[in-house]
Design a protein around this motif. Structure first.
Motif, PDB file in Angstrom:
ATOM      1  N   ILE A 183       0.667  -1.326   0.132  1.00 40.51           N
ATOM      2  CA  ILE A 183       0.003  -0.037  -0.375  1.00 40.51           C
ATOM      3  C   ILE A 183       1.069   1.346   0.088  1.00 40.51           C
ATOM      4  O   ILE A 183       0.264   1.948   0.537  1.00 40.51           O
ATOM      5  N   SER A 184       1.935   0.883  -0.367  1.00 39.53           N
ATOM      6  CA  SER A 184       2.816   2.621  -1.140  1.00 39.53           C
ATOM      7  C   SER A 184       2.943   2.433  -2.520  1.00 39.53           C
ATOM      8  O   SER A 184       2.509   2.399  -3.479  1.00 39.53           O
ATOM      9  N   SER A 185       4.172   3.637  -2.960  1.00 40.18           N
ATOM     10  CA  SER A 185       4.436   3.586  -4.318  1.00 40.18           C
ATOM     11  C   SER A 185       5.259   2.007  -4.874  1.00 40.18           C
ATOM     12  O   SER A 185       6.508   2.403  -5.855  1.00 40.18           O
ATOM     13  N   ALA A 186       5.909   0.921  -3.322  1.00 43.06           N
ATOM     14  CA  ALA A 186       6.112   0.359  -3.999  1.00 43.06           C
ATOM     15  C   ALA A 186       6.328  -0.389  -5.096  1.00 43.06           C
ATOM     16  O   ALA A 186       6.994  -0.549  -6.370  1.00 43.06           O
ATOM     17  N   PRO A 189       2.357   3.584  -9.572  1.00 46.24           N
ATOM     18  CA  PRO A 189       1.913   4.511  -8.984  1.00 46.24           C
ATOM     19  C   PRO A 189       1.005   4.847  -8.326  1.00 46.24           C
ATOM     20  O   PRO A 189      -0.149   4.450  -8.006  1.00 46.24           O
ATOM     21  N   THR A 190       1.162   5.532  -7.509  1.00 47.75           N
ATOM     22  CA  THR A 190      -0.616   6.030  -6.011  1.00 47.75           C
ATOM     23  C   THR A 190      -0.735   6.754  -6.890  1.00 47.75           C
ATOM     24  O   THR A 190      -2.240   6.808  -6.586  1.00 47.75           O
ATOM     25  N   PRO A 196      -9.263   7.360  -0.637  1.00 53.24           N
ATOM     26  CA  PRO A 196      -8.333   7.064   0.298  1.00 53.24           C
ATOM     27  C   PRO A 196      -7.233   6.608   1.014  1.00 53.24           C
ATOM     28  O   PRO A 196      -6.503   6.563   1.014  1.00 53.24           O
ATOM     29  N   VAL A 197      -7.463   5.243   0.290  1.00 54.14           N
ATOM     30  CA  VAL A 197      -5.905   4.489  -0.586  1.00 54.14           C
ATOM     31  C   VAL A 197      -4.358   5.093  -0.569  1.00 54.14           C
ATOM     32  O   VAL A 197      -3.539   5.453  -0.011  1.00 54.14           O
ATOM     33  N   ARG A 198      -5.060   6.076  -1.651  1.00 53.62           N
ATOM     34  CA  ARG A 198      -3.626   6.774  -2.177  1.00 53.62           C
ATOM     35  C   ARG A 198      -3.093   7.950  -0.785  1.00 53.62           C
ATOM     36  O   ARG A 198      -2.147   7.972  -1.427  1.00 53.62           O
ATOM     37  N   ALA A 199      -4.717   8.439  -0.530  1.00 54.99           N
ATOM     38  CA  ALA A 199      -4.424   9.483   0.529  1.00 54.99           C
ATOM     39  C   ALA A 199      -3.220   8.437   1.960  1.00 54.99           C
ATOM     40  O   ALA A 199      -2.068   9.227   2.470  1.00 54.99           O
ATOM     41  N   VAL A 206       7.072   3.646   3.960  1.00 52.79           N
ATOM     42  CA  VAL A 206       7.538   3.021   3.090  1.00 52.79           C
ATOM     43  C   VAL A 206       7.559   3.853   1.762  1.00 52.79           C
ATOM     44  O   VAL A 206       8.252   3.689   1.323  1.00 52.79           O
ATOM     45  N   THR A 207       6.872   5.233   1.751  1.00 55.40           N
ATOM     46  CA  THR A 207       6.573   5.492   0.459  1.00 55.40           C
ATOM     47  C   THR A 207       8.165   6.701   0.140  1.00 55.40           C
ATOM     48  O   THR A 207       8.564   6.802  -1.192  1.00 55.40           O
TER      49      THR A 207
END
Length: 253
Positions: A183-186, A189-190, A196-199, A206-207
């Protein structure tokens, strides 16, 4: 007293390192599992994910490195819990050794074991096509961030190692840490995530760490992003270190 501490820590670190080298499942979990995930994402999902001009193995390697660390520190809690339950701590404390050296031995063992796992994962990534134009200073910065993150998570692992009631409880705390990069940019892409998940993804540690490492690998301007990543690592380290030492004093009192 300082010489006493360093000598005791060196001896106890040698003991815990021998435990690591004799445990095949530790090596498999901390190195092979992240490699398997990297193979899966690159060769199965990678073609469906748009990362622009950046190859997917280059894009997702920073996240895999953080997962490697999270997998490795679960064994720190496991080994510490085993020593507590086996009564070895009481035996050590009855000897004329520096008490803090017992914890530091486990911490240093975690650092060494995780560095080995990270080197193996990067080596496999190079075989898979990972390339970086980063210079020496950028690689040193990446190494520093990864070591700081490892140290922070290791002290975090000390807490359940000292306070857990079961083996499962000691090592299970790492599962959320392993899941957090997803749940990051790993890996994606966000910007493709729901609101809500993007926020959440854009404002979790981690991001920031992944983005900083990715920018360093590609020689992109890191700006204040690298300091945000370092701040997350240092903040987590300070909090974890304080609570770990409080838990240790309570356990041996």
């Amino acid at each position: 007293m300082t010489t006493h501490f360093f000598g005791d820590t060196a001896v106890l670190t040698g003991r815990t390192m021998r435990h690591v080298t004799r445990s095949l499942d530790t090596i498999i979990t901390t190195a092979i599992t992240p490699i398997a995930m990297m193979l899966l994402f690159v060769y199965v999902f990678g073609g469906a994910i748009d990362t622009g001009s950046v190859s997917y193995v280059n894009y997702m390697l920073p996240g895999i490195l953080l997962i490697t660390i999270a997998s490795g520190i679960s064994y720190t809690a496991f080994r510490l819990f085993g020593d507590m339950q086996g009564g070895i701590f009481e035996r050590f404390h009855s000897m004329p050794i520096a008490r803090s050296s017992v914890l530091w031995a486990h911490v240093l063992t975690s650092m060494v074991a995780n560095v080995i796992s990270l080197v193996v994962v990067v080596g496999v990534a190079l075989i898979m096509g990972f390339r970086s134009s980063a210079g020496v200073l950028a690689w040193l910065a990446v190494t520093g961030i990864l070591l700081l993150f490892t140290l922070a998570l290791t002290w975090l692992a000390v807490i359940p190692g000292l306070t857990a009631k079961s083996v499962d409880g000691a090592s299970a705390f790492a599962y959320p840490l392993i899941f957090l990069p997803f749940i990051s940019s790993a890996f994606v892409p966000t910007g493709t995530m729901p609101g809500p998940v993007r926020a959440f993804a854009e404002h979790q540690p981690v991001t920031s760490i992944v983005n900083a490492i990715r920018d360093l690998f590609t020689q992109q301007p890191v700006g204040t992003g690298i300091w945000t990543a370092v701040a997350w690592c240092v903040g987590l380290l300070v909090v974890a270190y304080i609570f770990a030492n409080v838990a240790y004093r309570r356990r041996i009192s």
